[in-house]
Design a protein around this motif. Structure first.
Motif, short mmCIF file in Angstrom:
data_model
loop_
_atom_site.label_atom_id
_atom_site.label_comp_id
_atom_site.label_asym_id
_atom_site.label_seq_id
_atom_site.Cartn_x
_atom_site.Cartn_y
_atom_site.Cartn_z
N UNK A 143 -23.53 -72.12 -40.05
CA UNK A 143 -24.04 -71.63 -40.83
C UNK A 143 -25.34 -71.77 -40.61
N UNK A 144 -25.97 -73.02 -40.00
CA UNK A 144 -27.16 -73.06 -39.41
C UNK A 144 -27.92 -71.80 -39.23
N UNK A 158 -34.72 -83.43 -45.13
CA UNK A 158 -34.39 -82.35 -45.03
C UNK A 158 -33.03 -81.75 -44.59
N UNK A 159 -31.97 -83.18 -44.74
CA UNK A 159 -30.76 -82.29 -45.00
C UNK A 159 -30.82 -82.15 -46.14
N UNK A 160 -31.21 -82.80 -47.31
CA UNK A 160 -31.34 -82.20 -48.56
C UNK A 160 -31.29 -80.82 -49.37
N UNK A 161 -32.65 -80.81 -48.41
CA UNK A 161 -33.10 -79.21 -48.59
C UNK A 161 -32.07 -77.92 -47.59
N UNK A 162 -31.79 -78.57 -46.81
CA UNK A 162 -30.97 -77.64 -46.05
C UNK A 162 -29.93 -77.42 -46.80
N UNK A 163 -29.20 -78.44 -46.75
CA UNK A 163 -27.81 -78.24 -47.91
C UNK A 163 -28.29 -77.33 -49.15
N UNK A 164 -29.18 -77.84 -50.07
CA UNK A 164 -29.08 -76.78 -50.67
C UNK A 164 -29.62 -75.54 -50.54
N UNK A 165 -30.17 -74.98 -50.06
CA UNK A 165 -30.30 -73.22 -49.31
C UNK A 165 -29.40 -72.44 -48.68
N UNK A 170 -24.50 -69.78 -50.10
CA UNK A 170 -22.70 -69.00 -49.56
C UNK A 170 -22.36 -69.34 -50.70
N UNK A 171 -23.12 -69.71 -52.54
CA UNK A 171 -22.18 -69.18 -53.27
C UNK A 171 -23.02 -67.66 -53.86
N UNK A 257 -18.05 -76.72 -46.89
CA UNK A 257 -19.21 -77.52 -46.95
C UNK A 257 -19.60 -77.37 -45.62
N UNK A 258 -21.84 -77.97 -46.36
CA UNK A 258 -21.81 -77.84 -45.04
C UNK A 258 -22.57 -78.44 -43.75
N UNK A 259 -21.89 -79.66 -44.35
CA UNK A 259 -22.78 -81.12 -43.62
C UNK A 259 -21.55 -82.23 -44.21
#
Lengths: 423, 363
Positions: A143-144, A158-165, A170-171, A257-259
């Motif tokens: 996914x990354x 960074x994790x927060x914004x990557x997770x959002x993207x 995916x949704x 889940x991404x992370x």
């Protein structure tokens, strides 16, 4: 049939604690029970005269401790060998045997010094290290790549914004059940571990410093908890406030889940045949806060021997066998449970099964300890106050600044320590 | 002069005969085992809990405890009410957010010496805002939650149990099978059924309710039944009603079967419709059974432990799970015992209240 026999034997062993058997209390998270059962089988083959039984304990650390305390209160010989958490030697001191008197002295220097030191109270070695743990960030390599990220996030922002993207993407592609980041948010010891990582990586201290100063009420901690609370319902499911390790792993391993923040045990399970994400993920150190360094909470389990055992020598022999080089090697390869024996981190078979043991060696040796030594024998109560407070922030019942102010008062009452700023 | 008939060997007329006295002695001896068992398994532990509740002792520790009198009770039950002042900004003006006046946090208002108080709840009255504080706010909340849980759950169990019982008295094909099927929820071990419900009520679409809810468009598939404070108690109540309605129905069914059929025949002849029959015959004759069933269920609900423990853990307590947490997590034997004594007293009060209110026949 065999299962029925084992079950019956287990029941009888629990019921009467017969003198000829040694009962070992084992965890059941992930593959733990299976690994222990196999190890016990090997011990039986080497020692035909000894009957070994396994007593299972709850997934939640609190349930396990509760079980042990009841056995100790009754001074029962129901369990002989116990799997004890890295935070317990101080609290359980008076119920455990000094393993140095039963041959542990000869092997102690094979293990990490820090863990042996942690397990030694007043010169008594109360537990032989079995496996060590540190919080890791699991991330989906596929996914990354898909969303054009070079590597795992270095900071929480960074994790927060990557997770959002990733979650948004995916949704949009149709997986409505996809989430950015899963972790352990239930009100229990696991939340203490997760939240300690948030605090320490943001230079917000470790709740109570090793020299006994309550440092938890500071601005960096408030900001950190506010960030974590903002995840709930955005990049993390609302239900994360009910998650323990296995809840997070189930969602992660289903590919939703991404992370994920979890312990090393999830690595081999994630690569197992029945996993939806086998070969599509990797692990890295957890992100750091702004201006901080990554932190991983030190976990891990030891084998101790109950003072009330009928056969202390036999039980100690079993404990040393289970924690030996060969056994730890098998557990490392099959279950990605981190060895506590230094030499195993240079063993080719172990490294081939778990490449991250080598690349993240520093994470395991520099993990952040929970304040169990400074607060013994009150650690459980301190941790309960901490995770209750963090949980109330995550669920939005209390604002972070107010919650930490209350927590500081609670900890003062519990420990009598002074308050101060983290160094 | 002595009458030969009044020799010492003849028993006096009015007293019990020799045989009767021997039987009484035998009866006393036969009762001894039961009394010993009651003494061992009921009175002794109860006495020990009372004893420990006046002491301070760490669980699973060899340190001897010490006597502290009523301190544990004082800690559990102390409460106070304080007014919350308005939150003022740097200029001394009240802070207004979203059109509402903001108040200071209770942390700065409730007393800290000699014992610390925490907020149980906040409420408004005559334009002022107050906070109810308690030294063990978790316990006060647990008592309140348990009472709400009991009243609501028992009410629905009674209503639904009555409907099921009435339906199952009717003669229809497969009645026996239906009666057996009805009992299934009651037969499932609570720790297991609590886990089943936990899965069904999962906060994602892995859970049945969220899947169905989102398919029907009535939820976003993310309803957090156990995490959302407003939904926690209703979720617990639904689980309990599902589980214990069969018990209620079973008791009522037994009560219904004792009502003579002739009464209904007579009522029909007199032209009473079924509703009239229900209120004039069924309900009055069922009343004793109903009261017994209510007592059973109320006392049972007051000491609810398993579903709270399995599902909510350390997030929210019932009275009993609070006592357990104090013992295991905090290792405070005294506080835990005192909480148990309070539960005992509360349950006792409920039992007496029921017996008084409904005039249950002592015999």
């Amino acid at each position: 049939m065999k299962k029925a026999v084992i079950a019956f034997a287990l029941v009888t062993a629990l019921g009467w604690g017969s003198a000829q058997t040694i009962t070992v209390a084992s965890g059941t998270v992930g593959q733990e029970l299976e690994l222990t059962t196999n190890a016990v089988e090997r011990y039986r083959e080497l020692n035909p005269g000894v009957d070994v039984q396994i007593a299972t304990t709850g997934d939640l650390v609190e349930d396990r401790l509760g079980y042990y305390l009841q056995v100790f209160e009754a001074q029962s010989d129901e369990i002989d060998v116990l799997q004890i958490d890295v935070i317990w030697p101080g609290d359980l001191e008076e119920h455990l045997v000094d393993l140095n008197q039963y041959g542990a002295e000869a092997v102690a220097d094979q293990h990490f010094d820090a863990i042996i030191e942690n397990n030694t109270v007043d010169g008594k070695l109360l537990g032989i290290p079995w496996f060590t743990d540190a919080g890791l960030l699991y991330y989906r390599t596929d996914l990354l790549e898909k969303y054009g990220f070079d590597g795992p996030p270095a900071t929480w922002t960074e994790l927060t914004s990557m997770a959002e993207t990733i979650q948004e993407g995916e949704r949009a592609e149709g997986n409505q059940d996809f989430w950015g980041f899963v972790w352990q948010g239930n009100a229990y010891e696991g939340l203490t571990c997760d939240a300690l990582e948030w605090l320490d990586s943001n230079n917000a201290g470790t709740i109570i410093s090793p020299d006994g100063v309550i440092t938890v009420n500071n601005d960096a901690a408030v900001a950190t908890l506010e960030l974590a609370a903002s995840w709930v319902g955005t990049i993390s499911p609302n239900g994360v406030t009910n998650f323990a390790e296995e809840d997070a792993r189930n969602m992660w391993q289903a590919g939703n889940a991404a992370f994920m923040r979890n312990w090393p045990y999830a690595y081999s399970l994630g690569n197992a045949e029945d996993s939806a994400i086998a070969g599509q993920f990797d692990v890295s150190p957890l992100p750091a806060g702004e201006g901080g360094a990554p932190a991983a909470t030190l976990g891990g389990w030891q084998l101790g021997v109950s003072k009330y055992s009928d056969d202390v020598a036999g039980a100690a022999d079993l404990a040393l066998f289970l924690a030996s080089y060969e056994e730890q090697k098998i557990r490392a390869i099959e279950g990605s449970l981190n060895p506590t024996i230094k030499a195993l981190y240079e063993d080719e078979d172990v490294l081939a099964a778990n490449p991250f043991f080598g690349s993240l060696f520093d994470v395991f040796t520099n993990a952040t300890a929970r304040p169990s030594t400074a607060t013994a024998p009150n650690y459980s109560a301190v941790s309960r106050a901490f995770y209750t407070s963090v949980h109330s922030v995550l669920t939005g019942q209390e604002d972070a600044d107010v919650a930490l102010e209350i927590l500081e008062l609670d900890l003062e009452a519990l420990t009598g320590f002074p308050t101060g700023d983290p160094q | 002069m002595t009458d030969p008939s009044q020799t010492p060997s003849t028993p006096p007329r009015k007293g019990p005969s020799k045989l009767a006295r021997r039987e009484e002695r035998t009866a006393a001896w036969l009762l001894v085992p039961s009394l010993v068992i009651i003494l061992l398994i009921a009175i002794y532990p109860l006495g020990q809990v009372f004893f420990e509740s006046f002491r301070e002792r760490e669980f699973a520790s060899s340190e001897p405890g010490r006597f502290v009198g009523l301190q544990n009770y004082q800690q559990l039950l102390s409460m106070t009410i304080r007014e919350l002042p308005l939150e003022l900004d740097a200029n001394g003006q009240p802070v207004i957010e979203d059109g509402e006046l903001q108040y200071e946090s209770w942390v700065r208002v409730l007393p800290r010496e000699p014992m610390r108080y925490r907020a149980v709840t906040e409420f408004g009255l005559f334009g002022n805002r107050y906070v109810l504080g308690a030294t063990e706010s978790d316990f006060i909340l647990a008592v309140w939650d348990t009472l709400v849980f009991t009243v609501v759950a028992v009410f629905w169990e009674t209503v639904l149990g009555m409907i099921i019982a009435l339906a199952l008295t009717a003669r229809f094909f497969g009645r026996g099978a239906m009666r057996a099927a009805m009992l299934v929820p009651w037969a499932v071990i609570t720790a297991v059924s609590a886990r089943i419900w936990e899965w069904m009520l999962q906060p994602t679409r892995a859970g049945l309710f969220n899947t169905v809810g989102s398919a029907l468009g009535i939820s976003d598939g993310r309803t957090n039944f156990f995490g959302d404070v407003a939904l926690q108690l209703p979720s617990m109540i639904v689980m309990d009603v599902w589980k214990t309605t069969p018990f209620m129905a079973l008791l009522l069914l037994a009560g219904l079967s004792t009502i003579p059929k002739e009464l209904y025949e007579a009522a029909r002849v007199d032209g009473a419709n079924p509703i009239r029959q229900y209120f004039s015959i069924t309900l009055p004759l069922l009343a004793p059974t109903l009261v017994v069933a209510l007592i059973f269920r109320t006392l049972d609900s007051l000491r609810v432990f398993d579903i709270f423990q399995v599902v909510l853990g350390n997030q929210r307590y019932s009275m009993a799970s609070y006592a357990q947490s104090m013992l295991i997590n905090v290792r405070d034997v005294g506080l835990s015992s005192a909480a148990s004594v309070i539960i005992f007293v509360l349950i006792f009060a409920f039992a007496v209240g029921y017996i008084r209110a409904f005039g249950v026949n002592q015999e």
